[in-house]
Write a protein that holds these residues in place. Structure first.
Motif, PDB file in Angstrom:
ATOM      1  N   PRO A  47       6.034  -1.063  12.686  1.00 32.01           N
ATOM      2  CA  PRO A  47       6.437  -1.388  11.320  1.00 32.01           C
ATOM      3  C   PRO A  47       6.412  -0.154  10.426  1.00 32.01           C
ATOM      4  O   PRO A  47       5.627   0.763  10.631  1.00 32.01           O
ATOM      5  N   ALA A  48       7.261  -0.157   9.425  1.00 32.69           N
ATOM      6  CA  ALA A  48       7.319   0.954   8.477  1.00 32.69           C
ATOM      7  C   ALA A  48       6.099   0.920   7.567  1.00 32.69           C
ATOM      8  O   ALA A  48       5.624  -0.143   7.183  1.00 32.69           O
ATOM      9  N   ALA A  49       5.608   2.097   7.224  1.00 27.78           N
ATOM     10  CA  ALA A  49       4.461   2.194   6.316  1.00 27.78           C
ATOM     11  C   ALA A  49       4.906   1.855   4.903  1.00 27.78           C
ATOM     12  O   ALA A  49       5.988   2.247   4.470  1.00 27.78           O
ATOM     13  N   GLU A  50       4.059   1.113   4.187  1.00 26.52           N
ATOM     14  CA  GLU A  50       4.336   0.719   2.816  1.00 26.52           C
ATOM     15  C   GLU A  50       3.114   1.004   1.952  1.00 26.52           C
ATOM     16  O   GLU A  50       1.984   1.014   2.439  1.00 26.52           O
ATOM     17  N   VAL A  51       3.354   1.196   0.669  1.00 21.77           N
ATOM     18  CA  VAL A  51       2.272   1.458  -0.279  1.00 21.77           C
ATOM     19  C   VAL A  51       1.753   0.129  -0.825  1.00 21.77           C
ATOM     20  O   VAL A  51       2.538  -0.739  -1.215  1.00 21.77           O
ATOM     21  N   HIS A  52       0.420  -0.019  -0.810  1.00 21.88           N
ATOM     22  CA  HIS A  52      -0.238  -1.232  -1.311  1.00 21.88           C
ATOM     23  C   HIS A  52      -1.410  -0.830  -2.205  1.00 21.88           C
ATOM     24  O   HIS A  52      -2.019   0.223  -2.014  1.00 21.88           O
ATOM     25  N   LYS A  53      -1.747  -1.699  -3.131  1.00 21.19           N
ATOM     26  CA  LYS A  53      -2.948  -1.507  -3.933  1.00 21.19           C
ATOM     27  C   LYS A  53      -4.141  -1.910  -3.063  1.00 21.19           C
ATOM     28  O   LYS A  53      -4.089  -2.902  -2.342  1.00 21.19           O
ATOM     29  N   ALA A  54      -5.205  -1.108  -3.104  1.00 24.62           N
ATOM     30  CA  ALA A  54      -6.415  -1.377  -2.324  1.00 24.62           C
ATOM     31  C   ALA A  54      -7.597  -1.476  -3.273  1.00 24.62           C
ATOM     32  O   ALA A  54      -7.665  -0.773  -4.283  1.00 24.62           O
ATOM     33  N   ILE A  55      -8.548  -2.343  -2.934  1.00 23.12           N
ATOM     34  CA  ILE A  55      -9.722  -2.554  -3.785  1.00 23.12           C
ATOM     35  C   ILE A  55     -10.878  -3.067  -2.928  1.00 23.12           C
ATOM     36  O   ILE A  55     -10.657  -3.629  -1.851  1.00 23.12           O
ATOM     37  N   CYS A  56     -12.089  -2.894  -3.431  1.00 25.64           N
ATOM     38  CA  CYS A  56     -13.254  -3.445  -2.738  1.00 25.64           C
ATOM     39  C   CYS A  56     -13.340  -4.942  -3.042  1.00 25.64           C
ATOM     40  O   CYS A  56     -13.065  -5.376  -4.161  1.00 25.64           O
ATOM     41  N   GLY A  57     -13.715  -5.705  -2.072  1.00 24.98           N
ATOM     42  CA  GLY A  57     -13.814  -7.151  -2.226  1.00 24.98           C
ATOM     43  C   GLY A  57     -14.773  -7.599  -3.306  1.00 24.98           C
ATOM     44  O   GLY A  57     -14.607  -8.667  -3.885  1.00 24.98           O
ATOM     45  N   HIS A  58     -15.800  -6.771  -3.634  1.00 24.83           N
ATOM     46  CA  HIS A  58     -16.758  -7.190  -4.679  1.00 24.83           C
ATOM     47  C   HIS A  58     -16.074  -7.280  -6.047  1.00 24.83           C
ATOM     48  O   HIS A  58     -16.547  -7.991  -6.930  1.00 24.83           O
TER      49      HIS A  58
END
Length: 119
Positions: A47-58
């Motif tokens: 699959p092609a790489a895509e940009v996503h927002k990442a965050i800690c679950g807390h």
């Protein structure tokens, strides 16, 4: 009887192995394009790489504990990637960061085959 048939075939086999008529190398028979085609198909499966927002679950009300999460199609899913620590985005608080990942969702988690933290 079997021995005499074998003896009759020996001269034929000797001629076949004499090198008088050798098959063309693979690149002349079309084998190389077939190999290239297989490589292209393997690349297409990644699959092609895509940009996503990442965050800690807390920082996510619906999660409430540490873990790596990315937003996919408006939903937060846990991110799984070898070598990624359990609290990779914990120190970033609510702002999180952006990551560029390739992979797919399996069993409710985003299983990445490539990962790059952007900011």
């Amino acid at each position: 009887m079997k021995t005499s048939r074998l003896l009759l075939l020996l001269p034929v086999l000797a001629l076949a192995c004499s090198g008088e008529e050798q098959p063309a190398p693979p690149e002349e028979t079309g084998a190389a394009p077939a190999a290239e085609q297989a490589a292209d198909q393997a690349d297409a499966a990644v699959p092609a790489a895509e940009v996503h927002k990442a965050i800690c679950g807390h920082a996510l009300e619906e999660v409430g504990h540490c873990g790596n999460y990315i937003e996919v199609d408006g939903k937060w899913v846990e991110l799984s990637y070898p070598g990624l620590g359990a609290m990779e985005y914990c120190s970033l608080g609510d702002k999180g960061c952006e990551v560029k990942v390739a992979g797919e969702i399996k069993d409710g988690k985003f299983v990445a085959v490539s990962y790059e933290k952007l900011n």
